[in-house]
Design an enzyme around this catalytic site. Structure first.
Site, PDB file in Angstrom:
ATOM      1  N   GLY A  58       0.816  -1.219   0.000  1.00 32.77           N
ATOM      2  CA  GLY A  58       0.000   0.000   0.000  1.00 32.77           C
ATOM      3  C   GLY A  58       0.844   1.260   0.000  1.00 32.77           C
ATOM      4  N   CYS A  59       1.933   1.244   0.745  1.00 30.56           N
ATOM      5  CA  CYS A  59       2.804   2.422   0.827  1.00 30.56           C
ATOM      6  C   CYS A  59       3.523   2.665  -0.498  1.00 30.56           C
ATOM      7  CB  CYS A  59       3.798   2.258   1.966  1.00 30.56           C
ATOM      8  SG  CYS A  59       2.982   2.127   3.578  1.00 30.56           S
ATOM      9  N   THR A  60       3.896   1.585  -1.185  1.00 34.14           N
ATOM     10  CA  THR A  60       4.528   1.720  -2.497  1.00 34.14           C
ATOM     11  C   THR A  60       3.525   2.250  -3.515  1.00 34.14           C
ATOM     12  OG1 THR A  60       6.085  -0.057  -1.972  1.00 34.14           O
ATOM     13  CG2 THR A  60       5.760   0.466  -4.308  1.00 34.14           C
ATOM     14  N   ALA A  77       3.081   6.012  -2.733  1.00 31.67           N
ATOM     15  CA  ALA A  77       4.267   6.791  -3.097  1.00 31.67           C
ATOM     16  C   ALA A  77       4.410   6.908  -4.615  1.00 31.67           C
ATOM     17  CB  ALA A  77       5.514   6.155  -2.490  1.00 31.67           C
TER      18      ALA A  77
END
Length: 172
Positions: free
Chosen positions: A63-65, A68
């Site tokens: 999710g963070c990738t 970003a």
């Protein structure tokens, strides 16, 4: 067991009550944190422009990738709205450097390993043994006040919402 669950619920509620303290119109909490290159970034460095300050749990996770890379892919549209982007997590400078390099992120990632800034923004998940930043975003206006708060973020759709809100806030 019941006492433990009651204590755990109290701690969780106390942690989320702090998140409700910040509101649109409030001055944004100040910060001075190192980015992936070791350069200290401060809130006052962004006076006079819009700032998208997004908190995320962990470098190089799905999710963070996604989030970003979505900011990366839309950076020119954000710049066109006179907005800078800063990502913040409790990961180290070295972790941020690897993450930014691997995904060619064109914006600073701020390291807050102690979670002090994360906590000031009410974005800290604290489970006593494990602490991490919640996925939340703040749009800060050119005067340093909070213009928009996103407490629930869908990594796939978030940047579209940010761009729409920036356009509305800027009146264009």
């Amino acid at each position: 067991m019941r006492r433990f669950l009651s204590l755990f619920a109290t701690l969780v509620i106390a942690g989320t009550a702090q998140a409700a303290d910040l509101a649109v119109g409030d001055p944004a909490p100040v910060f001075a944190l190192p980015d992936q290159d070791g350069e200290t970034r401060r809130l006052e460095d962004y006076r006079g422009q819009w700032l998208v300050l997004y908190f995320y749990p962990k470098d190089d996770t799905p999710g963070c990738t996604t989030e970003a890379c979505s900011f990366r892919d839309n950076i020119n549209r954000l710049i066109a709205q006179d907005a800078a982007v800063l990502g913040v997590s409790m990961d180290s400078v070295a972790s941020h450097a690897d993450f930014a390099r691997e995904y060619e992120l064109p914006f600073p990632l701020l390291a807050d390993p102690d979670g002090e800034v994360v906590e000031r923004y009410g974005a800290l998940s604290d489970f006593m043994v494990v602490k991490f930043a919640k996925r939340q975003t703040f749009i800060i206006d050119p005067e340093g006040n909070i213009a928009t708060i996103y407490r629930k973020v869908d990594p796939d759709e978030h940047v579209k919402d940010v761009l729409d809100d920036l356009k509305a806030l800027r009146g264009n």
